[in-house]
Design an enzyme around this catalytic site. Structure first.
Site, PDB file in Angstrom:
ATOM      1  N   ASN A 134       0.869  -1.179   0.000  1.00  0.00           N
ATOM      2  CA  ASN A 134       0.000   0.000   0.000  1.00  0.00           C
ATOM      3  C   ASN A 134       0.905   1.227   0.000  1.00  0.00           C
ATOM      4  OD1 ASN A 134      -1.772   2.076   0.517  1.00  0.00           O
ATOM      5  ND2 ASN A 134      -2.399   1.337   2.551  1.00  0.00           N
ATOM      6  N   TRP A 135       1.018   1.862  -1.142  1.00  0.00           N
ATOM      7  CA  TRP A 135       1.948   2.991  -1.267  1.00  0.00           C
ATOM      8  C   TRP A 135       1.432   4.238  -0.572  1.00  0.00           C
ATOM      9  CZ3 TRP A 135       4.400   3.206  -6.860  1.00  0.00           C
ATOM     10  CH2 TRP A 135       4.885   1.933  -7.192  1.00  0.00           C
ATOM     11  N   LYS A 136       0.155   4.246  -0.215  1.00  0.00           N
ATOM     12  CA  LYS A 136      -0.472   5.438   0.393  1.00  0.00           C
ATOM     13  C   LYS A 136      -0.236   6.655  -0.504  1.00  0.00           C
ATOM     14  CE  LYS A 136      -0.113   3.135   4.810  1.00  0.00           C
ATOM     15  NZ  LYS A 136       0.010   3.206   6.256  1.00  0.00           N
ATOM     16  N   HIS A 190      -9.455   1.070   5.047  1.00  0.00           N
ATOM     17  CA  HIS A 190      -8.175   1.289   5.719  1.00  0.00           C
ATOM     18  C   HIS A 190      -8.369   2.228   6.905  1.00  0.00           C
ATOM     19  CE1 HIS A 190      -4.042   2.469   6.506  1.00  0.00           C
ATOM     20  NE2 HIS A 190      -3.698   1.371   5.880  1.00  0.00           N
ATOM     21  N   GLU A 210      -6.715   4.635   7.934  1.00  0.00           N
ATOM     22  CA  GLU A 210      -6.515   6.068   7.615  1.00  0.00           C
ATOM     23  C   GLU A 210      -7.766   6.649   6.973  1.00  0.00           C
ATOM     24  OE1 GLU A 210      -2.842   5.432   5.522  1.00  0.00           O
ATOM     25  OE2 GLU A 210      -1.909   4.886   7.428  1.00  0.00           O
ATOM     26  N   GLU A 261      -5.090  -4.979  10.562  1.00  0.00           N
ATOM     27  CA  GLU A 261      -4.056  -3.963  10.774  1.00  0.00           C
ATOM     28  C   GLU A 261      -4.338  -3.233  12.095  1.00  0.00           C
ATOM     29  OE1 GLU A 261      -2.163  -2.669   6.764  1.00  0.00           O
ATOM     30  OE2 GLU A 261      -3.901  -1.403   7.143  1.00  0.00           O
ATOM     31  N   GLY A 312       2.737   2.367  10.859  1.00  0.00           N
ATOM     32  CA  GLY A 312       3.672   3.482  10.712  1.00  0.00           C
ATOM     33  C   GLY A 312       4.375   3.872  12.001  1.00  0.00           C
ATOM     34  N   SER A 336       3.717  -2.052  10.305  1.00  0.00           N
ATOM     35  CA  SER A 336       5.169  -2.094  10.488  1.00  0.00           C
ATOM     36  C   SER A 336       5.796  -3.432  10.094  1.00  0.00           C
ATOM     37  CB  SER A 336       5.546  -1.720  11.930  1.00  0.00           C
ATOM     38  OG  SER A 336       5.151  -0.380  12.213  1.00  0.00           O
ATOM     39  N   GLY A 388       3.058  -1.071   4.325  1.00  0.00           N
ATOM     40  CA  GLY A 388       3.088   0.363   4.037  1.00  0.00           C
ATOM     41  C   GLY A 388       4.511   0.814   3.754  1.00  0.00           C
ATOM     42  N   GLY A 389       5.129   1.440   4.740  1.00  0.00           N
ATOM     43  CA  GLY A 389       6.450   2.058   4.569  1.00  0.00           C
ATOM     44  C   GLY A 389       7.481   1.195   3.853  1.00  0.00           C
TER      45      GLY A 389
HETATM   46  P1  13P Z   1       3.196   0.473   7.739  1.00  0.00           P
HETATM   47  O1  13P Z   1       3.749  -0.802   7.129  1.00  0.00           O
HETATM   48  O2  13P Z   1       3.902   1.689   7.271  1.00  0.00           O
HETATM   49  O3  13P Z   1       3.062   0.361   9.216  1.00  0.00           O
HETATM   50  O4  13P Z   1       1.697   0.618   7.150  1.00  0.00           O
HETATM   51  C1  13P Z   1       0.825  -0.451   7.225  1.00  0.00           C
HETATM   52  C2  13P Z   1      -0.406  -0.122   6.462  1.00  0.00           C
HETATM   53  O5  13P Z   1      -1.162   0.749   6.838  1.00  0.00           O
HETATM   54  C3  13P Z   1      -0.662  -0.858   5.228  1.00  0.00           C
HETATM   55  O6  13P Z   1      -1.952  -0.630   4.739  1.00  0.00           O
END
Ligand code: 13P
Length: 251
Positions: A9-11, A96, A98, A168, A174, A214, A235-236
């Site tokens: 997920n590149w956000k 998600h 967010e 999640e 994050g 993470s 994510g990251g």
């Molecule tokens: P991180 O891997 O940056 O914690 O993000 C997880 C995430 O929200 C994937 O959708």
């Protein structure tokens, strides 16, 4: 046997040229490997079309990070299921944390989006998870149960074959704080049992439940070796080809 699925997920990261560079790098790394899992990239909307072209000859699949539940019309700024399908998406991330937190998406809205995605032939990656204060108050299972029951309301057993659930925990997103493999596995077992009660043992056995929060190359292997963790939503660590690859190779 459930197949493992690793999704990135590149956000809201990477413009078009950065997106192309990342996928080209990933293509080179993936090309040399035989993989034990399916790989999905979910870049921003603005990169989908170009990346569809770049991954055409590879095994990488494409997903969007969101969509609206209406088919078309006066919904300024929104994107429909047809639109993301038309640029090559097979998957769409919905619910998600967010989106829930920052954009105030409710379980009811997420349910409408999931239904629309399924009716158009997209596969939702349906995200659930508790916040830190909810975990500390020992209500993780209540929260996750509520999100799943409301998010999946009215969804048929047949449609469940096209849904991925991503657990999640919000406190692990994050933050660098990963759920321990045992903590994650406990919730995954809870989710699988819940799906068994809501649908059937067969659906529960087959559904892919990813972990997200993470996930990094150095913790992926242990998380992914848990019996009920069928992949990761990253994510990251998916924003660099070598760290995303490190996770993929941990499967
Ligand atoms: P991180 O891997 O940056 O914690 O993000 C997880 C995430 O929200 C994937 O959708």
């Amino acid at each position: 046997m459930r197949k493992k699925i690793i999704a990135g997920n590149w956000k809201m990261n990477k413009n078009l040229s950065e997106s192309i560079a990342l996928v080209e790098e990933l293509n080179i790394l993936l090309n040399k490997q035989s993989l034990n899992c399916e790989v999905i990239v979910c870049p921003p909307f603005t990169s989908l079309l170009s990346l569809a072209e770049k991954i055409k000859k590879t095994d990488i699949k494409l997903g969007a990070q969101n969509m609206y539940f209406e088919s078309d019309g006066a919904f300024t700024g929104e994107i429909s299921a047809d639109m993301i399908l038309s640029v090559g998406c097979e998957y769409v991330i919905l619910g998600h944390s967010e989106r829930r937190e920052i954009f105030k998406e409710t379980d009811e809205l997420i349910n409408k989006k999931i239904k629309q995605a399924l009716s158009k032939g997209l596969k939702p990656i349906f995200c659930v998870g508790e916040k830190l204060e909810q975990r500390e108050a020992n209500i993780t299972e209540d929260i996750v149960r509520g999100q799943i029951e409301k998010g999946l309301e009215g969804i048929s057993e047949n449609d469940m074959k096209n849904i991925i659930i991503a657990y999640e925990p919000v406190w692990a997103i994050g933050t660098g704080k990963t759920a321990t493999p045992a903590q994650a596995e406990e919730v995954h077992v809870f989710i699988r049992n819940l799906i068994g009660k809501l649908y059937s043992t067969a659906i529960a056995e087959d559904i892919v439940i990813q972990y997200g929060g993470s996930v990094k190359p150095d913790n992926a292997k242990e998380l992914l070796s848990q019996k009920n963790i069928d992949g990761a939503l990253v994510g990251g660590a998916c924003l660099k080809a070598d760290s995303f690859m490190g996770i993929i190779l941990g499967v």
